[in-house]
Design a protein around this motif. Structure first.
Motif, PDB file in Angstrom:
ATOM      1  N   GLY A  74     -78.284 -77.474 -67.318  1.00  9.52           N
ATOM      2  CA  GLY A  74     -77.471 -76.553 -68.099  1.00  9.52           C
ATOM      3  C   GLY A  74     -76.305 -77.266 -68.775  1.00  9.52           C
ATOM      4  N   LEU A 119     -86.651 -72.424 -70.525  1.00  8.43           N
ATOM      5  CA  LEU A 119     -85.771 -72.455 -69.354  1.00  8.43           C
ATOM      6  C   LEU A 119     -84.540 -73.336 -69.641  1.00  8.43           C
ATOM      7  CD1 LEU A 119     -85.305 -71.843 -66.256  1.00  8.43           C
ATOM      8  CD2 LEU A 119     -86.445 -74.041 -65.821  1.00  8.43           C
ATOM      9  N   ALA A 130     -90.887 -74.646 -70.245  1.00  4.94           N
ATOM     10  CA  ALA A 130     -89.808 -75.510 -69.737  1.00  4.94           C
ATOM     11  C   ALA A 130     -88.667 -75.611 -70.756  1.00  4.94           C
ATOM     12  CB  ALA A 130     -90.364 -76.896 -69.416  1.00  4.94           C
ATOM     13  N   LEU A 131     -89.019 -75.681 -72.035  1.00  2.00           N
ATOM     14  CA  LEU A 131     -87.986 -75.725 -73.081  1.00  2.00           C
ATOM     15  C   LEU A 131     -87.184 -74.421 -73.107  1.00  2.00           C
ATOM     16  CD1 LEU A 131     -89.841 -77.478 -76.060  1.00  2.00           C
ATOM     17  CD2 LEU A 131     -87.863 -78.375 -74.801  1.00  2.00           C
ATOM     18  N   TYR A 136     -82.270 -82.441 -68.597  1.00  2.00           N
ATOM     19  CA  TYR A 136     -83.179 -81.408 -69.074  1.00  2.00           C
ATOM     20  C   TYR A 136     -82.765 -79.964 -68.791  1.00  2.00           C
ATOM     21  CZ  TYR A 136     -86.490 -85.197 -69.923  1.00  2.00           C
ATOM     22  OH  TYR A 136     -87.094 -86.322 -70.398  1.00  2.00           O
ATOM     23  N   VAL A 137     -82.621 -79.653 -67.531  1.00  2.00           N
ATOM     24  CA  VAL A 137     -82.564 -78.224 -67.182  1.00  2.00           C
ATOM     25  C   VAL A 137     -81.364 -77.819 -66.339  1.00  2.00           C
ATOM     26  CG1 VAL A 137     -85.062 -77.828 -67.368  1.00  2.00           C
ATOM     27  CG2 VAL A 137     -84.104 -78.716 -65.218  1.00  2.00           C
ATOM     28  N   ARG A 191     -80.604 -72.077 -69.816  1.00  2.00           N
ATOM     29  CA  ARG A 191     -79.598 -72.639 -68.908  1.00  2.00           C
ATOM     30  C   ARG A 191     -78.491 -73.342 -69.696  1.00  2.00           C
ATOM     31  NH1 ARG A 191     -80.242 -72.459 -63.652  1.00  2.00           N
ATOM     32  NH2 ARG A 191     -78.832 -74.231 -63.464  1.00  2.00           N
TER      33      ARG A 191
END
Lengths: 430, 430
Positions: A365, A90, A87-88, A362-363, A94
């Motif tokens: 971007g 990803l 996950a980190l 988090y993800v 991003r």
């Protein structure tokens, strides 16, 4: 129970204005303590770091070492859940892809009379990133600060992180490694900021310090500002959720609580045009609070700073949202794009019903370091621009100097700056 | 006599390092006074402005008026030399043309998995510009601050300027008018900063305050920071002239003195590879000082902070220049472009023998508000970017949330933020 403000009530403007100026944080005056710590680190270097770390972090750097080794990082990977590491990765990719688009372009051109002008961007040579210890030690924040610095081309990126009781969150080390940071020191607090600004035997000084921290870290950053650059001093986090009745109250309640669980000083605001929907969200908040790990924090935040603002229409929410100038704005309404087009002040906007603010944490971007406490009226979130600086370029030949010189001489004369005029005149044989 | 440092001398590194950290300014501690002034303006509004102006500026605003009228501006034009007005127009147009190229572009795009991301820039809604009174009341600085704000699209641009003894420099009013500023108030000092930050009956508050000022103004800006944005706090000005022996010593001396005449704390540095040339420049400085209107100021600056640095080669000047990180760098050398390409830290660079720094002060088109005191290592000169702010945009549909949600949930779990995870999970029926 959060407060409720109704736009249709007499006295709304007065209550809203008071709401806007509510202070959510008492800043402790730690300036004297911090001044002493900085002075001692400047005078004694590593020895001061070792002593403060023993006292404040209950860790012995003479055995642990000030620097974190490659082996420490390898060991951190073995302690981390592989799914979290993925996950980190990803998140890192991003964040990198989005921030790569922010790199400003150099500009060099010649104008109509032959004057060459330009703006050139270069990376800050060395940057220090403060990472808090304890429960606020977020690997996601390491990525949000380190990746833009890397994209900018910062050559030396240094992390300082307190080793409370000797330990550093392994995911912080993994995130640092994934972001390409290899220079990491086990120091925290004002002493770490002092070491970054002035250097010690082990830690070479940097030119800029970024990253969140407690009152001591914030005071230290303010005090070393000028010697080095600093980023903004972030306040407690906040979210403004603008939602119509076509939302699931449970979704909106979860978004409000995601903000509230950060800190007792965090603020969650729901703005809606439907009183029944507002009531349903409030009930969902109470219900969800019961099963939340950090329910005590979230409940205190919601009770003390949470707010439900009942607007006459979603349209009428626009000027209020601009005045709140929230760090995070969720637009869970039918015409989110239309609202966004006319919204001026917001750190980040999350459009539609399927973009909870947490994705941005988090993800998504984009960066999660954003202006708090109404500062979105005049400032922006962290970006590549925070790690570069611009040099202006000017180039005249003798012909251009003859063309522009007389005006410069006239203005120098008007301002009483004799030598300014002469610096041009001497080249024109005037 | 300026100091001389020779790179070939033993002990040069130590002397150069000490030279770099020389403080040129003693900052008076006026924080308590300023705190009281701000508190009183907040409490009493216009009445406090009127009283402070009577005491500090010996002007009666009850008869003059707090606001400067259209008639005052028209009258200023009649007092101004037409050639100076023309020079101000040329400066304005050139500053406008250069800064128009700095306007950042919005970015909105959809990535490979369908997530929409964006960065949107909007102007700060209202900006206050502080203009000093007395001899430091420079019309050129009005243009350098106001024109970029206009280019950025700031809707409300307000000038405050003290009316010492009742009078305001007419060229300041002309420059303000040429830059399109019509809201001008006859107030100065910490009281003007307080009025801009908090508002009074006459002056509506702004979101950001820029512009130079004395110790009181600087302290007031620091104190209101957070409530409003501020620009950098500028220190005394400096120039680094890197020159080979193929220059006319009189030209270079004039450039050094143009910097020195600003302030006794200003700093002029000559870096050259030719000792005979350096001696010739020093003689020219002494000669020119005799006929300078501000010779006392310039002589004190040159004596106390001036420096001649004799480098082994022009090439060897490069790392030293990067460490000095000067506000202004003149490259009066054969390969100025080659040197520039490898120079990292400088506020502005002036290339070749026909580009005295003074052109950049007035009519070059680039901004003369630049980072001082080595802060070019981490910051930039004033630009359009100082008057805009960026909002991040994120938009997911249900499909994108399904793609990214699990990673967000994993990271929320790793960070112990339960409600963060739920805010995503509740939308995925997890």
């Amino acid at each position: 129970m959060a407060i409720t403000l109704r736009q249709s009530d007499a006295g709304f403007e007065q209550r809203f204005a008071a709401f806007l100026t509510t202070k959510r944080e008492v800043s402790a005056d730690v300036n004297t303590t911090v001044r002493d710590i900085i002075a001692r680190v400047r005078a004694e270097g590593d020895a001061a770091l070792i002593d403060y770390t023993r006292r404040f972090d209950r860790a012995d750097l003479t055995t642990l070492g000030i620097a974190i080794s490659r082996q420490d990082i390898e060991s951190a990977y073995t302690q981390a859940d592989p799914a979290t590491v993925e996950a980190l990765k990803l998140a890192r990719d991003r964040i990198h892809a989005h921030h790569a688009r922010q790199m400003p372009k150099d500009d060099r051109y010649t104008d109509a009379i032959g004057v060459e002008l330009g703006s050139r961007w270069t990376a800050v040579e060395a940057v220090g990133l403060y990472v808090p210890g304890g429960t606020a030690s977020y690997p996601s924040s390491v990525l949000m600060n380190a990746v833009p610095a890397r994209v900018a081309g910062v050559e030396r990126l240094v992390i300082v992180v307190p080793a409370s009781g000797g330990a550093v969150n392994p995911l912080v080390l993994v995130a640092a490694d994934l972001a390409g940071v290899s220079e990491i020191y086990r120091v925290g607090g004002a002493q770490a900021v002092a070491a970054l600004a002035y250097g010690t035997e082990t830690i070479r000084p940097v030119a800029k310090i970024v990253g969140p921290g407690n009152a001591y870290v914030a005071a230290a950053k303010r005090q070393v500002f000028g010697t080095v650059g600093i980023d903004m001093i972030a306040g407690p986090s906040e979210v403004l959720v603008i939602a119509d009745a076509d939302n699931d109250p449970d979704w909106i309640a979860a978004d409000l609580l995601a903000q509230a669980e950060h800190d007792v000083s965090a603020q969650s605001i729901l703005m809606t045009d439907d009183a029944a929907f507002a009531a349903a969200v409030e009930q969902a908040v109470e219900r969800q609070l019961k099963t939340l790990a950090r329910s005590e924090t979230a409940a205190a935040s919601w009770r003390d700073f949470g707010a439900v603002i009942l607007v006459d229409t979603i349209e009428a929410a626009l000027p209020l949202a601009d005045r709140i100038a929230a760090e995070h704005v969720e637009l869970a309404i039918a015409d989110a794009e239309g609202f966004l087009a006319r919204l001026r002040n917001a750190g980040a906007v999350f459009l539609g019903r399927h973009t909870p603010e947490v994705i941005g944490d988090y993800v998504g971007g984009s960066n999660h370091v954003l202006p708090t406490a109404r500062s979105a009226r005049f400032s922006s979130g962290l970006s590549v621009l925070d790690f570069v600086k611009r040099t202006s370029i000017l180039k005249l030949g003798s012909e251009q100097l003859r063309a522009l010189g007389p005006a410069a001489i006239a203005l120098a004369k008007a301002e009483g700056l004799d030598a300014h005029g002469r610096s041009v005149a001497v080249r024109l044989n005037m």
